[in-house]
Every structure is written in structure tokens, then in C-alpha cells.
Design a protein around this motif. Structure first.
Motif, PDB file in Angstrom:
ATOM      1  N   GLN A 181       1.736 -13.415  -8.022  1.00 32.74           N
ATOM      2  CA  GLN A 181       2.509 -12.453  -7.235  1.00 32.74           C
ATOM      3  C   GLN A 181       1.665 -11.369  -6.601  1.00 32.74           C
ATOM      4  OE1 GLN A 181       2.910 -13.003 -10.580  1.00 32.74           O
ATOM      5  NE2 GLN A 181       3.566 -11.143 -11.652  1.00 32.74           N
ATOM      6  N   PHE A 182       0.368 -11.374  -6.854  1.00 32.57           N
ATOM      7  CA  PHE A 182      -0.514 -10.381  -6.246  1.00 32.57           C
ATOM      8  C   PHE A 182      -0.858 -10.823  -4.821  1.00 32.57           C
ATOM      9  CE2 PHE A 182      -2.410  -9.055 -10.626  1.00 32.57           C
ATOM     10  CZ  PHE A 182      -1.242  -8.352 -10.904  1.00 32.57           C
ATOM     11  N   THR A 183       0.072 -10.578  -3.897  1.00 32.56           N
ATOM     12  CA  THR A 183      -0.142 -10.995  -2.509  1.00 32.56           C
ATOM     13  C   THR A 183      -0.894  -9.951  -1.701  1.00 32.56           C
ATOM     14  OG1 THR A 183       2.026 -10.099  -1.920  1.00 32.56           O
ATOM     15  CG2 THR A 183       1.911 -12.445  -2.511  1.00 32.56           C
ATOM     16  N   ASP A 184      -0.984  -8.735  -2.224  1.00 31.86           N
ATOM     17  CA  ASP A 184      -1.755  -7.682  -1.573  1.00 31.86           C
ATOM     18  C   ASP A 184      -2.113  -6.643  -2.631  1.00 31.86           C
ATOM     19  OD1 ASP A 184       0.633  -6.368  -2.041  1.00 31.86           O
ATOM     20  OD2 ASP A 184       0.981  -5.791   0.039  1.00 31.86           O
ATOM     21  N   ASP A 185      -2.733  -5.559  -2.213  1.00 32.53           N
ATOM     22  CA  ASP A 185      -3.191  -4.544  -3.165  1.00 32.53           C
ATOM     23  C   ASP A 185      -2.029  -3.732  -3.725  1.00 32.53           C
ATOM     24  OD1 ASP A 185      -5.911  -5.298  -2.308  1.00 32.53           O
ATOM     25  OD2 ASP A 185      -5.284  -4.312  -0.462  1.00 32.53           O
TER      26      ASP A 185
END
Length: 227
Positions: A181-185
Motif C-alpha cells: 500500500q506504500f504507493t507514495d511517501d
């Protein structure tokens, strides 16, 4: 307060279909990454600039800097196997312990200086500042059983970069195991239970990915240069 910018360009850009990675392709006569570095430098020449690219590209990048006489100070950092790892490498390389860091896609050269400035100001106040823009088109949600449903677009935003954070917090956030789920910072930051603060981005701040994007980028560069 000390400030840094981590510009991430660790990928190969295969969707562009070009013989070299997209971050090195020229727009208005200069490689894309040089435009991106320049806009952050123009906001504040004291910003510590970290450029994250593949280790194998270091020599090529140095050749480009010599060819184009590009002299804006920046540090090269080797990218990882994912964007998460590349960002983690970049923020680990920052020389100071307390301050702010803007994390930005290297292939978004048309971010407004005002957006960068506001991101630092808001992150100093709130701990985070993530650039977003409103949707223009109607949207529908698809379900696993093949159905689709109307969604109220006013409740959604398209996420851009820069995504700017308190340095201590974002370094702590990136100490976790990478998750899908870490698609961005912002999602990494949010995983710690901290609220993400949104600011208005600018529509021209596109992420250059396809040949069509390059055509639009040339137009934006010409308009910016007053031609």
C-alpha cells in the motif's frame, strides 16, 4: 530551518520506449532532470539537493553535466529496487538531522516554485505537506464482480509531488518494512498514524511517462520560456 530536496529518478522508464531512460531525455535543449533540479535551486539556493538515480548511470549523468555545463550543486545517491528503497536511500543521505525534506519525482520538471515554497512552509507548521489537484472528469468505482458505481469527484484528489515532511518523522516512517500500500511517501508517513496535510499543486506538474507527455512537455517549456 534547514531544507533538503530528494529528487527520485531511479527507474528505467520503459513505457517511454526511448533508447535512454526518460529522465535524461531533453526538453527545450536540457535533460529533464536538469530542469527539475533548477526549479528547486531557484526557490532557495541553500536547499540541499539529493538526486537519486541508478548507480550504473552515475558516469553518464556526470558526462551530461559536463556537456551542458550544469553547475547546480547536488549529491548523487544510488536508487534501490523500488521507489520506496530509492527514497529511503535519498533521505538517509541528507547531511543534517533536523529540518525539512521535499520528496519529488525527478520527471516532474514543471512544478511551480510557489508550490515548493508552500510545501516547506506548511510542513514546518504541520509536519507534512502533499501537493494535490482536483479532478476534472467524472469517476466511477469498479468492483470485483464487474459492476461499477458513480463516485462524487469532489471527495477525491489526484496526488502529485513534492511531498514535504519533517525530516525526523519521515526518516522514522521509512524504517518499516515496505508494504504494497506504500504507493507514495504520504502513505508511508500515514502508516505511522500521522495525518497528511494537503496543499494545492499545479496542473502543469505532470509526471513525464509516455511519448505523448514529451510533446506536452515541449509545449510547456516553450510557454514558460515565452516563445
Amino acid at each position: 530551518m534547514q531544507k533538503a530536496a530528494v529528487l527520485v529518478a531511479g527507474g528505467r522508464g520503459t513505457r517511454m520506449g526511448a533508447p535512454i531512460s526518460k529522465q535524461y531525455l531533453p526538453i527545450a535543449g536540457l535533460p529533464i532532470l536538469m530542469h527539475t533540479l533548477s526549479v528547486f535551486h531557484q526557490v532557495d539556493s541553500a536547499i540541499e539537493l539529493i538526486l537519486v538515480i541508478p548507480k550504473d548511470d552515475f558516469a553518464y549523468w556526470n558526462e551530461l553535466c559536463e556537456k551542458f555545463q550544469f553547475q547546480i550543486p547536488h549529491q548523487l545517491v544510488a536508487g534501490g529496487n523500488s521507489r520506496f528503497q530509492s527514497v529511503k536511500n535519498g533521505i538517509s543521505a541528507i547531511s543534517f538531522e533536523e529540518g525539512l525534506v521535499a520528496i519529488h519525482d525527478g520527471v516532474r520538471p514543471f512544478v511551480n516554485e510557489s508550490v515548493i515554497q508552500e510545501s516547506f512552509e506548511k510542513a514546518a507548521e504541520k509536519g507534512s505537506a502533499v501537493a494535490v489537484i482536483a479532478l476534472k472528469d467524472s469517476i466511477r468505482k469498479l468492483t470485483d464482480d464487474g459492476k461499477n458505481f458513480y463516485q462524487e469527484r469532489q471527495y477525491f484528489r489526484l496526488v502529485q509531488t513534492p511531498q514535504t515532511f519533517d525530516l525526523k518523522r519521515i526518516r522514522k516512517a521509512f524504517q518499516v518494512t515496505e508494504l504494497p500500500q506504500f504507493t507514495d511517501d504520504a502513505t508511508v508517513y500515514e502508516h505511522q498514524g500521522w495525518e497528511v496535510t494537503l496543499i494545492s499543486g499545479n496542473p502543469e506538474n505532470i509526471k513525464i511517462t509516455t511519448p505523448e507527455d514529451m510533446d506536452y512537455a515541449e509545449y510547456l517549456a516553450e510557454r514558460k520560456n515565452g516563445r
